[in-house]
Design a protein around this motif. Structure first.
Motif, PDB file in Angstrom:
ATOM      1  N   TYR A 194       0.900  -1.154   0.000  1.00 44.34           N
ATOM      2  CA  TYR A 194       0.000   0.000   0.000  1.00 44.34           C
ATOM      3  C   TYR A 194       0.935   1.200   0.000  1.00 44.34           C
ATOM      4  O   TYR A 194       1.596   1.456   1.010  1.00 44.34           O
ATOM      5  N   ILE A 213       3.497  -4.993   2.291  1.00 45.49           N
ATOM      6  CA  ILE A 213       2.571  -5.783   3.113  1.00 45.49           C
ATOM      7  C   ILE A 213       2.765  -7.285   2.911  1.00 45.49           C
ATOM      8  O   ILE A 213       2.917  -8.021   3.882  1.00 45.49           O
ATOM      9  N   ASN A 238      -4.800 -10.005  13.555  1.00 40.09           N
ATOM     10  CA  ASN A 238      -5.174  -8.721  12.977  1.00 40.09           C
ATOM     11  C   ASN A 238      -3.990  -8.081  12.278  1.00 40.09           C
ATOM     12  O   ASN A 238      -2.929  -7.963  12.879  1.00 40.09           O
ATOM     13  N   GLY A 239      -4.173  -7.686  11.019  1.00 35.78           N
ATOM     14  CA  GLY A 239      -3.096  -6.988  10.329  1.00 35.78           C
ATOM     15  C   GLY A 239      -2.022  -7.893   9.753  1.00 35.78           C
ATOM     16  O   GLY A 239      -1.003  -7.418   9.235  1.00 35.78           O
ATOM     17  N   ALA A 240      -2.218  -9.210   9.806  1.00 38.60           N
ATOM     18  CA  ALA A 240      -1.204 -10.158   9.312  1.00 38.60           C
ATOM     19  C   ALA A 240      -1.066 -10.100   7.791  1.00 38.60           C
ATOM     20  O   ALA A 240      -0.020 -10.455   7.245  1.00 38.60           O
ATOM     21  N   LYS A 252      -4.062 -11.041   5.697  1.00 43.83           N
ATOM     22  CA  LYS A 252      -5.026 -11.996   5.112  1.00 43.83           C
ATOM     23  C   LYS A 252      -5.909 -11.310   4.052  1.00 43.83           C
ATOM     24  O   LYS A 252      -6.068 -11.827   2.943  1.00 43.83           O
ATOM     25  N   THR A 264      -5.291  -8.543   2.494  1.00 42.23           N
ATOM     26  CA  THR A 264      -4.446  -8.105   1.367  1.00 42.23           C
ATOM     27  C   THR A 264      -4.156  -9.281   0.433  1.00 42.23           C
ATOM     28  O   THR A 264      -4.092  -9.110  -0.787  1.00 42.23           O
ATOM     29  N   GLU A 313     -13.007 -13.591   6.667  1.00 40.25           N
ATOM     30  CA  GLU A 313     -13.492 -13.643   8.061  1.00 40.25           C
ATOM     31  C   GLU A 313     -14.996 -13.894   8.180  1.00 40.25           C
ATOM     32  O   GLU A 313     -15.734 -13.057   8.732  1.00 40.25           O
TER      33      GLU A 313
END
Ligand code: ATP
Length: 233
Positions: free
Chosen positions: A11, A16, A36-38, A40, A42, A159
């Motif tokens: 990004y 990422i 969170n934020g791993a 997935k 993206t 999710e």
């Protein structure tokens, strides 16, 4: 069916996904796991070309997806259900389903409205209600049902258990198992290891956009240090 090789996505300047690679076989349910934020979401957006990888290769049934417009990726048979539910709130359930209708596709289950209502009985009961009258879980089900109306070969679910009531989570798990039985290939992204284990054949764990584990759930359970390092359970 789907292969990612050395995928790098950004990004702006933020790197990422780093050399991410994994593959998913036909008829398999794979869980992309991570905190969170791993990375997935993206990863899913990179497959759909909603995020353009700067390098690497993504192939679906041998066809390179990199550089294709997202609607062409969808037309090849990839159905994407984003985390934020995208229903048309002023249309009824039936109308929402019609919006998703696409022609029958070779090599993919052919969904009819009636079969989808068997899969999602709650939606049948409320078929004339407008989208905005539905609960979060029902909206999630409707988004999945509408995506299935496009007769995808591969379904990407971001999710699916997030933010829905426990009883609906159970139903969601049953639904994903049914989709597999119908011959659909599914990738789910999850933070919830318990849910992933109920529905998936395999786990791919990512952290900081890098793959940290790829294997079966028994293999993952045999390595609790991996679970403790990369998942919140
Ligand atoms: P979540 O469970 O929160 O959805 P995730 O594993 O899906 O987590 P991503 O949404 O892929 O993670 O986010 C990966 C990283 O990219 C995070 O550090 C996030 O802050 C960052 N990120 C996500 N979207 C953007 C964006 N549009 N612009 C800049 N950075 C972003």
């Amino acid at each position: 069916m789907l292969e990612l090789h050395d995928v790098n996505s950004y990004y702006g300047k933020a790197h990422i996904l780093s050399d991410l690679g994994f593959s998913v076989g036909r008829g398999e349910v794979a869980a992309l796991l991570g905190r969170n934020g791993a990375g997935k979401t993206t990863t899913m957006k990179s497959v759909m070309q909603l995020v353009r990888p700067r390098s690497g290769e993504i192939r679906f049934d041998g066809t390179s997806l990199v550089g294709l417009p997202s609607h062409k990726v969808a037309r090849l048979g990839l159905g994407y259900v984003p985390e934020e539910r995208r229903i048309f709130s002023d249309l009824t359930i039936l109308e929402n389903l019609e919006v998703g209708r696409q022609p029958r596709r070779q090599g993919a289950p052919n969904w009819k409205v009636e079969t989808l209502f068997e899969l999602f009985p709650n939606l049948w009961e409320r078929r004339h209600n407008r989208g905005k009258a539905l609960s979060g879980g029902e909206q999630q089900m409707l988004t999945i049902a509408r995506t299935l109306m496009g007769n995808p070969k591969l379904l990407l679910l971001d999710e699916p258990s997030e933010g829905i009531a426990p009883v609906i989570v159970e139903q969601m798990a049953h639904t994903i198992v049914r989709l597999k039985q119908e011959g659909l290939t599914v990738i789910i992204s999850e933070q919830n290891l318990h849910f992933a284990r109920m529905v998936a054949d395999r786990a791919v764990i990512i952290e900081g956009g890098e793959k940290k584990f790829d294997g079966s759930f028994p293999e993952l359970e045999a390595q609790p240090e991996i679970r403790d390092a990369y998942l919140s359970v």
